[in-house]
Design an enzyme around this catalytic site. Structure first.
Site, PDB file in Angstrom:
ATOM      1  N   THR A   1      19.318 -33.541   5.846  1.00 37.73           N
ATOM      2  CA  THR A   1      20.366 -34.528   5.590  1.00 37.73           C
ATOM      3  C   THR A   1      19.678 -35.792   5.100  1.00 37.73           C
ATOM      4  O   THR A   1      18.889 -36.403   5.820  1.00 37.73           O
ATOM      5  CB  THR A   1      21.180 -34.825   6.857  1.00 37.73           C
ATOM      6  OG1 THR A   1      21.817 -33.612   7.280  1.00 37.73           O
ATOM      7  CG2 THR A   1      22.236 -35.880   6.586  1.00 37.73           C
TER       8      THR A   1
ATOM      9  N   LYS B   1      27.915 -33.782   3.395  1.00 38.81           N
ATOM     10  CA  LYS B   1      27.367 -33.889   4.755  1.00 38.81           C
ATOM     11  C   LYS B   1      27.731 -35.234   5.377  1.00 38.81           C
ATOM     12  O   LYS B   1      27.973 -35.330   6.593  1.00 38.81           O
ATOM     13  CB  LYS B   1      25.856 -33.705   4.738  1.00 38.81           C
ATOM     14  CG  LYS B   1      25.202 -33.768   6.129  1.00 38.81           C
ATOM     15  CD  LYS B   1      25.740 -32.704   7.077  1.00 38.81           C
ATOM     16  CE  LYS B   1      25.151 -32.859   8.498  1.00 38.81           C
ATOM     17  NZ  LYS B   1      23.725 -32.505   8.558  1.00 38.81           N
TER      18      LYS B   1
ATOM     19  N   LYS C   1      20.041 -41.871  11.925  1.00 37.10           N
ATOM     20  CA  LYS C   1      19.624 -41.854  10.518  1.00 37.10           C
ATOM     21  C   LYS C   1      20.770 -41.444   9.614  1.00 37.10           C
ATOM     22  O   LYS C   1      21.056 -42.104   8.601  1.00 37.10           O
ATOM     23  CB  LYS C   1      18.433 -40.900  10.347  1.00 37.10           C
ATOM     24  CG  LYS C   1      17.958 -40.693   8.914  1.00 37.10           C
ATOM     25  CD  LYS C   1      18.522 -39.400   8.284  1.00 37.10           C
ATOM     26  CE  LYS C   1      18.017 -38.163   8.998  1.00 37.10           C
ATOM     27  NZ  LYS C   1      18.470 -36.910   8.320  1.00 37.10           N
TER      28      LYS C   1
END
Length: 290
Positions: free
Chosen positions: A96, A171, A239
């Site tokens: 990701t 995502k 993150k």
């Protein structure tokens, strides 16, 4: 069968690479911490000392590393994938990461005859072990068709969302939905306990109705039992949410649920819980720290 090089054998990658071995693919591996690749080496995978060496010996390279900076180093470094891979190599980044970075790497790869797909995943450690991951892909359609048999080995749902970067944007949609959802399920279970109810019994009533969610059914039982081992680490979720916040700001969007979740998870990470699973947010509610 195509020779696959796999970079990143952590919580997710170890199981994913294992499925490729089970499917009969010749597999080479590289990981910054070599001992984490040991179970794959014991099953016949070959070891390489760097990303470039692995790429040079592979027809397809699959990566799932930690942060965008790691993706950049693995792909664009002096001894990285694009520096050493042969013309015609396919690279699939399942980290990701940043949509902009994904598009940039794909463009540079295309100039060298290397097709690069961004293909982040959702489903956590359970999905990785059971090969039921949802895989969201961005990139060229011909490259996607070539990658599909490989991705099918690791996932249950594999969808091409659009051009380079589209997998990463998808995502982010996934993480935004999870972010607000995690607040809801934690608040629900915290409320249940405060009301004197048995949270597990409450779950048996609500998880199959309109309140049902993957996080409620799969993560809350762990949290209620005091199990905060990571299926997905808080530091990585922070993150991801940071990327989502930045891209939302670039679009001029105000997403308060995302913002609140990012704030709380950052506080959890700063408290030393970065290695815990995302379900540890319940502990923050129960300690009155929200």
């Amino acid at each position: 069968m195509e020779r696959i090089g796999f970079i990143g054998t952590g919580v997710m990658g170890l199981s994913m690479a294992g499925h490729l071995i089970d499917a009969g693919y010749p597999l080479g591996v590289f990981n910054r911490t070599p001992e984490r690749a040991a179970p794959l080496l014991e099953r016949g995978a070959g070891w390489h000392d760097g990303a470039g060496s692995l790429a040079a010996a592979s027809d397809v390279v699959v990566t799932i590393v930690g942060y965008p900076a790691d993706v950049e180093a693995v792909y664009l470094g002096d001894d990285g994938i694009l520096a050493r891979a042969a013309d015609g190599t396919l690279a699939i980044d399942m980290t990701t990461s940043s949509p902009d970075l994904a598009a940039s790497i794909a463009a540079e790869g295309a100039q060298q005859g290397i097709a690069v797909l961004d293909a982040p995943v959702s489903g956590g450690d359970t999905g990785a072990r059971n090969a039921t991951l949802s895989i969201m892909v961005g990139g060229d359609e011909a490259a996607f068709e070539r990658a599909t048999p490989i991705l099918d080995v690791m996932g249950g749902t594999v969808v091409l969302q659009g051009g380079p970067g589209s997998g990463q944007y998808t995502k982010m949609c996934n993480q935004i939905a999870i972010a607000a959802g995690m607040l809801g399920v934690c608040e629900s279970m915290h409320y249940a306990r405060a009301a004197g109810l048995d949270p597990e019994r409450v779950m048996s009533s609500i998880e199959h109705g309109a309140a049902g969610s993957w996080s409620l059914s799969n993560l809350m039982p762990r949290a209620l039992a005091g199990d905060f081992a990571p299926g997905f680490k808080i530091k990585h979720f922070v993150k991801d949410l940071g990327i989502a916040v930045q891209s939302a700001e670039e679009m001029g969007l105000d997403l308060p649920g995302l913002g609140k979740a990012h704030h709380l998870y950052r506080r959890l990470e700063e408290s030393g819980a970065g290695e815990d699973g995302t379900q540890a947010l319940l502990r923050m509610y129960e300690q009155g720290l929200t």
